[in-house]
Design an enzyme around this catalytic site. Structure first.
Site, PDB file in Angstrom:
ATOM      1  CE1 TYR A 144      -2.512   3.592   2.296  1.00 19.91           C
ATOM      2  CE2 TYR A 144      -3.338   2.256   0.650  1.00 19.91           C
ATOM      3  CZ  TYR A 144      -3.312   3.915   0.984  1.00 19.91           C
ATOM      4  OH  TYR A 144      -4.435   4.961   1.815  1.00 19.91           O
ATOM      5  CG  ASP A 239       5.655   3.271   0.675  1.00 17.61           C
ATOM      6  OD1 ASP A 239       4.299   3.571  -0.022  1.00 17.61           O
ATOM      7  OD2 ASP A 239       5.811   4.426   1.962  1.00 17.61           O
ATOM      8  CE  LYS A 267       2.101   4.992   7.570  1.00 14.44           C
ATOM      9  NZ  LYS A 267       0.530   5.544   8.549  1.00 14.44           N
TER      10      LYS A 267
HETATM   11  P1  KE4 Z   1      -0.886   8.595   3.259  1.00 16.88           P
HETATM   12  O1  KE4 Z   1      -1.708   9.660   2.550  1.00 16.88           O
HETATM   13  O2  KE4 Z   1      -2.254   7.880   4.271  1.00 16.88           O
HETATM   14  O3  KE4 Z   1      -0.477  10.262   5.031  1.00 16.88           O
HETATM   15  O4  KE4 Z   1       0.576   7.927   3.352  1.00 16.88           O
HETATM   16  C1  KE4 Z   1      -0.136   6.469   2.375  1.00 16.88           C
HETATM   17  C2  KE4 Z   1       1.157   5.166   2.887  1.00 16.88           C
HETATM   18  C3  KE4 Z   1       2.441   5.140   2.431  1.00 16.88           C
HETATM   19  N1  KE4 Z   1       3.182   3.935   2.349  1.00 16.88           N
HETATM   20  C4  KE4 Z   1       2.849   3.640   3.262  1.00 16.88           C
HETATM   21  C5  KE4 Z   1       3.725   2.382   3.008  1.00 16.88           C
HETATM   22  C6  KE4 Z   1       1.908   3.411   3.928  1.00 16.88           C
HETATM   23  O5  KE4 Z   1       1.672   2.243   4.994  1.00 16.88           O
HETATM   24  C7  KE4 Z   1       0.883   4.838   4.384  1.00 16.88           C
HETATM   25  C8  KE4 Z   1      -0.884   5.162   4.908  1.00 16.88           C
HETATM   26  N2  KE4 Z   1      -0.205   4.254   6.117  1.00 16.88           N
HETATM   27  C9  KE4 Z   1      -2.441   3.735   6.671  1.00 16.88           C
HETATM   28  C10 KE4 Z   1      -2.165   2.321   7.455  1.00 16.88           C
HETATM   29  N3  KE4 Z   1      -2.113   1.204   6.967  1.00 16.88           N
HETATM   30  C11 KE4 Z   1      -2.589   4.765   6.960  1.00 16.88           C
HETATM   31  C12 KE4 Z   1      -3.905   5.000   7.336  1.00 16.88           C
HETATM   32  C13 KE4 Z   1      -5.256   5.202   6.633  1.00 16.88           C
HETATM   33  O6  KE4 Z   1      -5.376   4.997   5.739  1.00 16.88           O
HETATM   34  O7  KE4 Z   1      -5.885   5.614   7.182  1.00 16.88           O
END
Ligand code: KE4
Length: 427
Positions: A144, A239, A267
């Site tokens: 993801y 990533d 994060k």
């Molecule tokens: P954001 O756009 O949510 O800040 O980041 C996306 C992202 C990109 N790459 C990795 C490896 C990530 O884990 C994430 C976001 N993680 C999720 C939880 N698995 C965020 C929680 C959510 O979607 O509300």
């Protein structure tokens, strides 16, 4: 504490926010109950609007490595806010944060700050496509990378949870440019390069898959990706939105000794405020406007409040913190594994550093196909039993949970005891 209950708030929320939440994973859909509305948090604990207290292992999905309301972060935010919340102009603090990331992550020579992990990964892929003049990317099933069209193909996290890995609304052409392979399957990646070599701009990978549950890289897998991308002049993107500064001072790339061409962060570098970053080789990064032709922008990119929170968070990340995280996380792992042994349950506890998960499947999980063999109904029963006992886990089998430096031995031991009971729950 609010005068309204979780359910009352959820009913109101559903009227004005799709699904009542601003991010699907928060909806508790897979675990069959309504989410808790959080009223406040401190350290490793959170309280919902009904005053119920929980030991928190979501930690806002990763940013809060020092725990909630960490005093240096709160003070830094307070001071920054008092000087103005946003200027839309460069500030010294942004330079300091970029310098700090470059100092700690050897592969990063330049950094562009953005407002989310999604923006970071979008930008990284745009850079790779411009740098190589190619259009295709390889991602991994269950990986993801945020919700940009390019990535919502066999994606993990909420997309996997919702059982719709490839979202509607994505133009067919985009799907054609996103190739997928199973995580830890180097041959599959080699085959894709054999077929599409001259068209592959980048491989984007979570060096530790944290959005399908926690799946460590097999020995040689990351080095194999490094070799294949070098051989085919493609860009290797790590990533590290989740693993960056979590798995050590240089994240997963420091832990595994691999230098990617580009890295995305999020994060932790914002300490709980909206932030993302893409960093890497100057040769690639200098393509970004205004110095290069690749356009990318953001009204609040590098804003003083998020940067202040990020600086306070990163400055406090020292060897002692990582040692404490490892000690707490291994204590929890030993407790969970002892419980599984006592109950003769074959489930798989998988951990890298302070990110972990418990897969309700009998086989070790090395890729998303194996992760999806988990019994998600059994997970839901377990989740509800843990929540009842005051343990707040991510509400999905396909997520990682996080230990923070604010967790205590008592937290860990209480969680292990609750785990023992929850593994036997049937309701
Ligand atoms: P954001 O756009 O949510 O800040 O980041 C996306 C992202 C990109 N790459 C990795 C490896 C990530 O884990 C994430 C976001 N993680 C999720 C939880 N698995 C965020 C929680 C959510 O979607 O509300």
């Amino acid at each position: 504490m609010s005068s309204q209950s979780n359910s009352q708030l959820m009913a109101q929320a559903r009227e004005v926010i799709p699904g009542g939440v601003n991010s699907p994973v928060r909806a508790f859909g897979p675990v069959g109950i309504e989410p808790r509305f959080i009223d406040r948090a401190a350290g490793s604990h959170i309280w919902d609007v009904e005053g119920k207290e929980y030991i928190d292992y979501v930690g806002s999905w990763g940013p809060l490595i020092h725990g909630h309301a960490y005093p240096p972060v709160v003070e830094a935010v307070r001071q920054a806010a008092g000087r103005g919340t946003s200027f839309g102009a460069p500030t010294a603090a942004e330079v300091e944060l970029a310098q700090l990331v470059c100092e700690r992550v050897a592969s990063v020579q330049m950094v562009r700050l953005v407002n989310s992990g999604t923006e970071a990964t979008m930008t990284a892929v745009r850079l790779a496509r411009a740098f190589t003049g190619r259009s295709r990317i390889i991602k991994f099933t269950g990986g993801y990378h945020g919700h940009a069209d390019t990535f919502l193909v066999k994606a993990g996290s909420g997309a996997a949870t919702l059982g719709t890995p490839t979202s509607p609304g994505i133009p067919r052409e985009v799907v054609a440019d996103t190739l997928t392979a199973e995580f830890n399957n180097l041959e599959a990646v080699g085959r894709l390069f054999k077929i599409h070599s001259a068209q592959i701009a980048a491989v984007i990978v979570e060096p530790v898959c944290g959005n399908a549950g926690v799946i460590p890289p097999a020995d040689g897998f990351l080095q194999g990706l490094r070799d294949l991308t070098a051989q085919h002049a493609a860009v290797l993107i790590f990533d590290e939105v989740m693993t960056g500064f979590r798995l050590g001072p240089s994240g997963a790339q420091g832990l595994f000794g691999i230098n990617p061409d580009l890295t995305t962060f999020g994060k932790i570098i914002g300490g709980g405020l909206p932030i993302g970053a893409v960093g890497g080789a100057a040769e690639i990064m200098k393509q970004l406007a205004p110095v290069g032709p690749v356009y990318q922008a953001g009204t609040l990119s590098g804003n003083p409040i998020a940067v202040a929170a990020g600086l306070a968070t990163l400055r406090a990340l020292n060897e002692e913190v990582y040692t404490k995280l490892e000690s707490l996380a291994s204590r929890l792992e030993n407790g969970f594994k002892n419980n599984l042994a006592k109950l003769s349950l074959p489930f798989q506890f998988q951990r890298v550093g302070s990110m972990a998960c418990l897969f309700f499947t009998e086989q070790p999980v090395g890729n998303y196909a194996q992760a999806s063999s988990s019994d998600t109904e059994r997970f839901a029963v377990y989740f509800r039993a843990m929540l009842e006992q005051g343990i707040y886990l991510p509400p999905s089998q396909f997520e990682a949970f996080f230990i923070s430096a604010a967790h205590t031995l008592e937290d860990i031991d209480r969680t292990v005891d609750a785990n023992f009971a929850a593994l036997q729950a049937d309701g």
